[in-house]
Design an enzyme around this catalytic site. Structure first.
Site, PDB file in Angstrom:
ATOM      1  N   LYS A   8       0.811  -1.205   0.107  1.00 47.92           N
ATOM      2  CA  LYS A   8       0.150  -0.197  -0.131  1.00 47.92           C
ATOM      3  C   LYS A   8       0.933   1.221   0.046  1.00 47.92           C
ATOM      4  O   LYS A   8       1.858   1.362   0.568  1.00 47.92           O
ATOM      5  CB  LYS A   8      -0.995  -0.038   1.233  1.00 47.92           C
ATOM      6  CG  LYS A   8      -1.841   1.254   1.671  1.00 47.92           C
ATOM      7  CD  LYS A   8      -2.291   0.771   2.905  1.00 47.92           C
ATOM      8  CE  LYS A   8      -3.129   2.074   3.562  1.00 47.92           C
ATOM      9  NZ  LYS A   8      -2.064   3.171   3.882  1.00 47.92           N
ATOM     10  N   ASP A 125      -0.931  -1.142  -5.874  1.00 46.38           N
ATOM     11  CA  ASP A 125      -2.425  -1.241  -6.633  1.00 46.38           C
ATOM     12  C   ASP A 125      -2.314  -2.078  -7.925  1.00 46.38           C
ATOM     13  O   ASP A 125      -2.553  -1.670  -9.032  1.00 46.38           O
ATOM     14  CB  ASP A 125      -2.327   0.066  -7.106  1.00 46.38           C
ATOM     15  CG  ASP A 125      -4.015   0.233  -7.323  1.00 46.38           C
ATOM     16  OD1 ASP A 125      -4.432   1.476  -7.976  1.00 46.38           O
ATOM     17  OD2 ASP A 125      -4.747  -0.526  -7.506  1.00 46.38           O
TER      18      ASP A 125
HETATM   19  P1  ADP Z   1       6.109   4.063   0.407  1.00 49.96           P
HETATM   20  O1  ADP Z   1       7.285   3.854  -0.283  1.00 49.96           O
HETATM   21  O2  ADP Z   1       5.349   2.673   0.755  1.00 49.96           O
HETATM   22  O3  ADP Z   1       4.868   4.896  -0.175  1.00 49.96           O
HETATM   23  P2  ADP Z   1       7.856   5.268   2.447  1.00 49.96           P
HETATM   24  O4  ADP Z   1       8.920   4.243   2.416  1.00 49.96           O
HETATM   25  O5  ADP Z   1       7.974   6.549   1.613  1.00 49.96           O
HETATM   26  O6  ADP Z   1       6.332   4.499   1.897  1.00 49.96           O
HETATM   27  O7  ADP Z   1       7.550   5.790   3.962  1.00 49.96           O
HETATM   28  C1  ADP Z   1       6.477   6.472   4.259  1.00 49.96           C
HETATM   29  C2  ADP Z   1       6.864   7.234   5.633  1.00 49.96           C
HETATM   30  O8  ADP Z   1       6.945   6.347   6.537  1.00 49.96           O
HETATM   31  C3  ADP Z   1       8.238   7.848   5.426  1.00 49.96           C
HETATM   32  O9  ADP Z   1       8.111   8.977   5.930  1.00 49.96           O
HETATM   33  C4  ADP Z   1       9.248   6.939   6.257  1.00 49.96           C
HETATM   34  O10 ADP Z   1      10.435   7.675   6.694  1.00 49.96           O
HETATM   35  C5  ADP Z   1       8.346   6.239   7.296  1.00 49.96           C
HETATM   36  N1  ADP Z   1       8.903   5.020   7.729  1.00 49.96           N
HETATM   37  C6  ADP Z   1       8.702   3.839   6.841  1.00 49.96           C
HETATM   38  N2  ADP Z   1       9.151   2.816   7.750  1.00 49.96           N
HETATM   39  C7  ADP Z   1       9.369   3.134   8.949  1.00 49.96           C
HETATM   40  C8  ADP Z   1       9.853   2.663  10.117  1.00 49.96           C
HETATM   41  N3  ADP Z   1      10.132   1.402  10.021  1.00 49.96           N
HETATM   42  N4  ADP Z   1       9.898   3.497  11.421  1.00 49.96           N
HETATM   43  C9  ADP Z   1       9.282   4.809  11.155  1.00 49.96           C
HETATM   44  N5  ADP Z   1       9.007   5.386  10.095  1.00 49.96           N
HETATM   45  C10 ADP Z   1       9.227   4.634   9.015  1.00 49.96           C
END
Ligand code: ADP
Ligand code: MG
Length: 269
Positions: A8, A125
């Site tokens: 997601k 998706d």
């Molecule tokens: P996606 O690629 O699935 O859309 P992201 O990798 O960009 O999601 O992560 C979304 C947000 O969640 C970012 O700001 C990221 O730093 C934070 N995040 C992801 N994993 C963790 C974690 N294990 N602990 C804290 N924050 C996290």
């Protein structure tokens, strides 16, 4: 090895992917990370900035539709090759269609060495055919689904499992496991373990939610680079290790929505 992370939006795919890529590169692998999300930020933590030249931007800007490898493959942390498929202008065109064009271009250019470890970071998706392309067209064989214990994240994960199941017959894509990325919900790890078992796979990692991830993100770095001795960095390195040694690649057995709801309520308190 050609792997893909699905899940997601906002669940932590790109963060986890960049950290796992960084860990793989430090193990001596040639690594290539390919962002397949119109957000274009998959490789930000590896490049130290948002990728300014995506494949689709470059195709659009060139007069004859031709692009060179130098234009679309960018070098990031520890020599990791970074590519962003890109997307259409907001409100114009289909993002999934964009992924198809971008991956075909990349393939035609033959820029990824055969012995590379390629990691596709894909928006989860699969309702839209475009995002299923890495699975459907055999770009990736080992699929990992990133999920927390939240209903909507599990719902997306289950749908992705359906997509893998659908294309398993004619291709080589198999489910390698669920990567738990914690949101600190109740009984989250136990729930994710049973969810994985019900899908005929394993919970290959349970990544704690840790502020150090955000601190590293603010510096545009992976945790591997920002805090190599931290527990969180160790978790990502172990995940890379477990992905490399994974022997359990399966055709998933998705659940019905009712079964999923029941499973979640079983761990609700
Ligand atoms: P996606 O690629 O699935 O859309 P992201 O990798 O960009 O999601 O992560 C979304 C947000 O969640 C970012 O700001 C990221 O730093 C934070 N995040 C992801 N994993 C963790 C974690 N294990 N602990 C804290 N924050 C996290
Ligand atoms: Mg992302």
């Amino acid at each position: 090895m050609k792997i893909a992370f699905y899940g997601k939006g906002g669940i932590g795919k790109s963060t986890t992917a960049a950290n796992v890529s960084a860990a793989f590169s430090q193990k001596g692998h040639k690594v290539c990370q390919i962002g397949c999300d119109p957000k274009n930020d998959s490789t930000r933590l590896l490049l130290g900035h948002i990728c300014k030249q995506t494949v689709l931007d470059t195709v659009r800007d060139s007069e004859d539709g031709e692009v060179t490898a130098e234009q679309i493959v960018h070098e990031g942390f520890n020599g990791i090759k970074c590519v962003e498929a890109g997307g259409p202008e907001p409100g114009v065109g289909c993002a999934g269609r964009g992924i198809i064009v971008a991956l075909e271009k990349l393939n035609a250019l033959n820029v990824i060495p055969e012995d590379s470890l390629v990691l596709y970071d894909v928006l989860g998706d699969v309702v839209c055919g475009g995002f299923a392309v890495p699975i459907r067209e055999g770009y990736a064989t080992d699929i990992y689904i990133v999920s927390s214990g939240e209903l909507m994240s599990l719902y997306a994960a289950n749908n992705i499992a359906k997509g893998i199941c659908r294309f398993a017959g004619r291709g080589k894509a198999r489910l390698g496991g669920i990567i738990g990325n914690s949101r600190n919900t109740v009984n989250e790890e136990k729930l994710l373990k049973e969810f994985a078992a019900r899908l005929n796979t394993n919970l290959i990692a349970f990544i704690p939610r840790d502020i150090i991830v955000n601190q590293a993100e603010n510096k545009r770095q992976t945790v591997i680079e920002f805090a190599p001795t931290s527990n969180q960095a160790e978790v990502y390195r172990r995940l890379a290790e477990d992905i490399e040694n994974n022997q359990k690649l399966t055709v998933p057995t998705p659940m019905t929505f009712e079964e999923l709801e029941e499973l979640i309520s079983k761990y609700a308190d």
